[in-house]
Design an enzyme around this catalytic site. Structure first.
Site, PDB file in Angstrom:
ATOM      1  CE  LYS A   1       3.939  -1.622  -4.745  1.00  0.00           C
ATOM      2  NZ  LYS A   1       3.515  -0.927  -3.535  1.00  0.00           N
TER       3      LYS A   1
ATOM      4  N   GLY B   1     -10.682   0.758  -9.824  1.00  0.00           N
ATOM      5  CA  GLY B   1      -9.393   0.231  -9.343  1.00  0.00           C
ATOM      6  C   GLY B   1      -9.152   0.470  -7.864  1.00  0.00           C
TER       7      GLY B   1
ATOM      8  N   GLY C   1     -13.088  -1.999   0.916  1.00  0.00           N
ATOM      9  CA  GLY C   1     -11.669  -1.795   1.170  1.00  0.00           C
ATOM     10  C   GLY C   1     -11.315  -1.227   2.525  1.00  0.00           C
TER      11      GLY C   1
ATOM     12  N   GLY D   1       6.335   4.377  11.420  1.00  0.00           N
ATOM     13  CA  GLY D   1       5.930   3.010  11.070  1.00  0.00           C
ATOM     14  C   GLY D   1       6.860   2.400  10.033  1.00  0.00           C
TER      15      GLY D   1
ATOM     16  CG  HIS E   1      23.849 -21.141 -15.378  1.00  0.00           C
ATOM     17  ND1 HIS E   1      24.159 -20.676 -14.122  1.00  0.00           N
ATOM     18  CD2 HIS E   1      24.965 -20.966 -16.147  1.00  0.00           C
ATOM     19  CE1 HIS E   1      25.421 -20.253 -14.112  1.00  0.00           C
ATOM     20  NE2 HIS E   1      25.932 -20.415 -15.332  1.00  0.00           N
TER      21      HIS E   1
ATOM     22  N   GLY F   1       5.665   2.517   4.928  1.00  0.00           N
ATOM     23  CA  GLY F   1       6.762   3.355   5.435  1.00  0.00           C
ATOM     24  C   GLY F   1       8.057   3.098   4.685  1.00  0.00           C
TER      25      GLY F   1
ATOM     26  CB  ALA G   1      -4.250  -5.590  -4.568  1.00  0.00           C
ATOM     27  CG  HIS G   2      -1.784 -10.436  -4.050  1.00  0.00           C
ATOM     28  ND1 HIS G   2      -1.123  -9.263  -3.848  1.00  0.00           N
ATOM     29  CD2 HIS G   2      -1.281 -11.299  -3.146  1.00  0.00           C
ATOM     30  CE1 HIS G   2      -0.227  -9.421  -2.881  1.00  0.00           C
ATOM     31  NE2 HIS G   2      -0.313 -10.648  -2.432  1.00  0.00           N
TER      32      HIS G   2
ATOM     33  CB  CYS H   1      -4.995  -1.533  -5.667  1.00  0.00           C
ATOM     34  SG  CYS H   1      -3.820  -2.294  -6.774  1.00  0.00           S
TER      35      CYS H   1
HETATM   36  P1  NAI Z   1       1.809  -2.103   8.371  1.00  0.00           P
HETATM   37  O1  NAI Z   1       0.856  -2.792   9.269  1.00  0.00           O
HETATM   38  O2  NAI Z   1       2.509  -2.851   7.286  1.00  0.00           O
HETATM   39  O3  NAI Z   1       2.962  -1.416   9.246  1.00  0.00           O
HETATM   40  C1  NAI Z   1       2.691  -0.468  10.245  1.00  0.00           C
HETATM   41  C2  NAI Z   1       3.936  -0.313  11.088  1.00  0.00           C
HETATM   42  O4  NAI Z   1       3.719   0.774  11.971  1.00  0.00           O
HETATM   43  C3  NAI Z   1       4.240  -1.527  11.942  1.00  0.00           C
HETATM   44  O5  NAI Z   1       5.608  -1.818  11.822  1.00  0.00           O
HETATM   45  C4  NAI Z   1       3.868  -1.058  13.344  1.00  0.00           C
HETATM   46  O6  NAI Z   1       4.634  -1.687  14.344  1.00  0.00           O
HETATM   47  C5  NAI Z   1       4.201   0.424  13.253  1.00  0.00           C
HETATM   48  N1  NAI Z   1       3.517   1.265  14.225  1.00  0.00           N
HETATM   49  C6  NAI Z   1       2.252   1.140  14.662  1.00  0.00           C
HETATM   50  N2  NAI Z   1       1.988   2.112  15.573  1.00  0.00           N
HETATM   51  C7  NAI Z   1       3.125   2.850  15.688  1.00  0.00           C
HETATM   52  C8  NAI Z   1       3.500   3.980  16.467  1.00  0.00           C
HETATM   53  N3  NAI Z   1       2.632   4.549  17.319  1.00  0.00           N
HETATM   54  N4  NAI Z   1       4.756   4.481  16.354  1.00  0.00           N
HETATM   55  C9  NAI Z   1       5.639   3.901  15.501  1.00  0.00           C
HETATM   56  N5  NAI Z   1       5.343   2.821  14.755  1.00  0.00           N
HETATM   57  C10 NAI Z   1       4.102   2.311  14.843  1.00  0.00           C
HETATM   58  O7  NAI Z   1       0.975  -0.859   7.812  1.00  0.00           O
HETATM   59  P2  NAI Z   1       1.221   0.067   6.549  1.00  0.00           P
HETATM   60  O8  NAI Z   1       2.642   0.091   6.152  1.00  0.00           O
HETATM   61  O9  NAI Z   1       0.549   1.336   6.893  1.00  0.00           O
HETATM   62  O10 NAI Z   1       0.420  -0.688   5.406  1.00  0.00           O
HETATM   63  C11 NAI Z   1      -0.999  -0.861   5.544  1.00  0.00           C
HETATM   64  C12 NAI Z   1      -1.482  -2.060   4.765  1.00  0.00           C
HETATM   65  O11 NAI Z   1      -1.352  -1.851   3.384  1.00  0.00           O
HETATM   66  C13 NAI Z   1      -0.728  -3.317   5.127  1.00  0.00           C
HETATM   67  O12 NAI Z   1      -1.654  -4.345   5.358  1.00  0.00           O
HETATM   68  C14 NAI Z   1       0.076  -3.611   3.905  1.00  0.00           C
HETATM   69  O13 NAI Z   1       0.253  -5.000   3.709  1.00  0.00           O
HETATM   70  C15 NAI Z   1      -0.733  -2.973   2.780  1.00  0.00           C
HETATM   71  N6  NAI Z   1       0.181  -2.530   1.740  1.00  0.00           N
HETATM   72  C16 NAI Z   1       0.792  -3.474   0.955  1.00  0.00           C
HETATM   73  C17 NAI Z   1       1.717  -3.086   0.028  1.00  0.00           C
HETATM   74  C18 NAI Z   1       2.392  -4.137  -0.776  1.00  0.00           C
HETATM   75  O14 NAI Z   1       1.888  -5.244  -0.859  1.00  0.00           O
HETATM   76  N7  NAI Z   1       3.548  -3.886  -1.376  1.00  0.00           N
HETATM   77  C19 NAI Z   1       2.069  -1.708  -0.194  1.00  0.00           C
HETATM   78  C20 NAI Z   1       1.405  -0.809   0.704  1.00  0.00           C
HETATM   79  C21 NAI Z   1       0.494  -1.239   1.623  1.00  0.00           C
END
Ligand code: NAI
Length: 466
Positions: free
Chosen positions: A51, A39, A144, A180, A445, A185, A321-322, A42
């Site tokens: 989640k 897995g 990954g 972030g 509805h 975050g 993941a998807h 993810c």
């Molecule tokens: P992210 O790329 O979504 O966000 C990182 C954030 O950190 C951005 O807003 C950026 O501007 C900020 N940042 C960068 N450098 C910084 C600094 N020096 N000081 C302050 N802020 C700064 O990355 P994240 O949240 O770590 O997620 C990583 C990956 O995992 C993403 O591609 C995300 O799509 C994926 N992911 C998806 C999830 C979901 O689909 N629900 C859940 C968790 C992760």
């Protein structure tokens, strides 16, 4: 030595799905992963445990602050963090076992160990039960990604944590600084804020969730702020000072240059992820990567080295993941003669906070910048019956379509169950549906999905309930 049609390195959503599909297509397939449980990120330390904690912490928060308005008095509400963590671990355990079962059912051979590619067609595995050399006609790299940090800030996964450490804290910290304001975050920040931590999110940019529609992100920020997430935007993090009793996150505001230190018990660094290809032997093989370390692939997921393919987070496209699953299926189907590459413009992304945020396709700003003549329709959940019934009226649906044809190009939602609602627009976009197609279809509805229909009606200047 054993011979396979296909060896897949990595058992995450990209790798295990590619393995299953390959076996279904008649390929003798092995899937190698160094983790004992399948897995990948993810299931083990990403989407699923986060989640699980989001859902459990939401129930805690509901019991504490939402149920009373429904006439449900529960008295005093206590948190049992250990039980919450045990449940999360059980959900993860059950789901990873489920993938084991699926691989077995489809006849995929599962190998536990750390793989490197010796040459095209030859994989060396440092295995739990000894070393192995395996041969295959084709190899898929599905290894990954991993969290990155900032210079000078090192994860100890206790006080300075990545998403992995933030999923397993043993006590609820008093104060957490999240670096972030991206997906991780916000999601993990909200988990701990709901459980009682004072959470401050520091973001480099002047907005949260870069890439998401600005109006949706602003609405989300307001809603999350009301739920105890504090934001400090436009700030650079200079470092983290480690005291015995507390951490200090040293920040500098871009605009004024003013420095401020934020005290914390735990710092979560969530500034993105990088492709994880360490130790695979890519340099030796001459597999080309881009400047950020993503493996370069063509439209058939072929790397620069014959017989070696790559999919998922370690190639370009959304790190989701998807998306990795779609890559995996498309890659092996193309090996078997297919020709459909996933449409990366139609990959939904979701932030599972409360309210949820979901998005597919280009944003309004993005389309305007490209010079596309668009029609935009919006509908607020405030005017949706089902949202009112549940007491979840914050947020809106925004749909963006080509003006002349009405073809839906993008949709952006902040509000209840956005993660589920977005799927209707994903199908609409995939089938090149128009605003009239969605607006003209009878929606149940009372349901949240009526907000989608109404947003499409609004884009056609025919809104009924707004
Ligand atoms: P992210 O790329 O979504 O966000 C990182 C954030 O950190 C951005 O807003 C950026 O501007 C900020 N940042 C960068 N450098 C910084 C600094 N020096 N000081 C302050 N802020 C700064 O990355 P994240 O949240 O770590 O997620 C990583 C990956 O995992 C993403 O591609 C995300 O799509 C994926 N992911 C998806 C999830 C979901 O689909 N629900 C859940 C968790 C992760």
């Amino acid at each position: 030595m054993s011979g396979y049609d296909l060896i897949v390195i990595g058992g995450g959503p990209g790798g295990y799905v590619a393995s299953i599909r390959a076996a279904q297509l008649g390929m003798k397939t092995a899937c190698i992963d160094e983790r004992a449980t399948l897995g990948g990120t993810c299931l083990n330390v990403g989407c699923i445990p986060s989640k699980a904690l989001l859902m459990s912490s939401e129930k805690f928060d509901d019991a504490r602050s939402q149920l009373a308005q429904h006439g449900v008095d529960v008295g005093s509400v206590e948190l049992n963090l250990a039980a919450m963590m045990t449940r999360k671990d059980k959900v993860v355990g059950d789901l990873t076992k489920g993938i084991d079962f699926l691989l077995k059912k489809n006849g995929v051979e599962r190998i536990i160990g750390r793989a490197s590619i010796e040459a095209p067609g030859r994989v060396f595995v440092v295995g739990a039960n000894g070393d192995l050399t395996l041969e295959a006609n084709a190899i898929i790299i599905a290894t990954g990604s991993m969290p990155i940090t900032l210079p000078g800030i090192e994860f100890d996964e206790k006080r300075i944590v990545s998403s992995t450490g933030a999923l397993s804290l043993e006590t609820v910290p008093d104060r957490m600084v999240v670096i972030g304001a991206g997906v991780i975050g916000l999601e993990l920040g909200q988990v701990w804020a709901r459980l009682g931590t004072q959470v401050t999110v520091v973001e480099f940019l002047d907005r949260i969730l870069p890439g998401i529609d600005r109006e949706i992100a602003t609405t989300a920020q307001r809603a999350l702020g009301r739920r105890r997430l504090k934001f400090t935007l436009g700030r650079e993090v200079l470092g983290v000072e480690k005291g015995v009793d507390e951490l200090k996150v040293v920040t500098r505001q871009h605009a004024s240059g003013a420095q401020e230190s934020l005290p914390a018990d735990v710092v979560l660094v969530a500034v993105g992820r990088r492709p994880f290809t360490d130790g695979l032997g890519l340099d030796r093989l001459g597999v080309a990567c881009d400047a950020r370390g993503f493996i370069a692939v063509d439209k058939q997921f072929r790397t620069s080295c014959t017989g070696i393919y790559a999919i998922g987070d370690c190639v370009s496209g959304p790190m989701l993941a998807h998306k990795a699953e779609e890559d995996g299926v498309a890659c092996v189907e193309m090996m078997a003669g297919g020709n459909e590459h996933p449409d990366y413009e139609n990959v939904p992304s979701v932030v599972y906070t409360s309210p949820e945020i979901a998005s597919v396709g280009p944003t309004e700003d993005n389309l305007r910048a490209r010079g596309v003549d668009i029609a935009v329709g919006k509908f607020n959940f405030m005017a949706n019956c089902r949202a009112r019934l549940g007491g979840e009226t914050e947020g809106l649906v925004k749909v963006v379509a080509e003006a002349a044809s009405g073809r839906i190009l993008g949709a952006h939602i902040v509000g209840p169950h956005a993660s589920e609602l977005i799927a209707e627009f994903v199908v609409a976009i995939a089938r090149q549906a128009t605003l009239r197609d969605v607006a003209g279809a009878c929606h149940p509805h009372p349901s949240l999905s009526e907000a989608l229909k109404e947003a499409c009606l609004a884009a056609l200047s025919r809104a009924i309930h707004a």
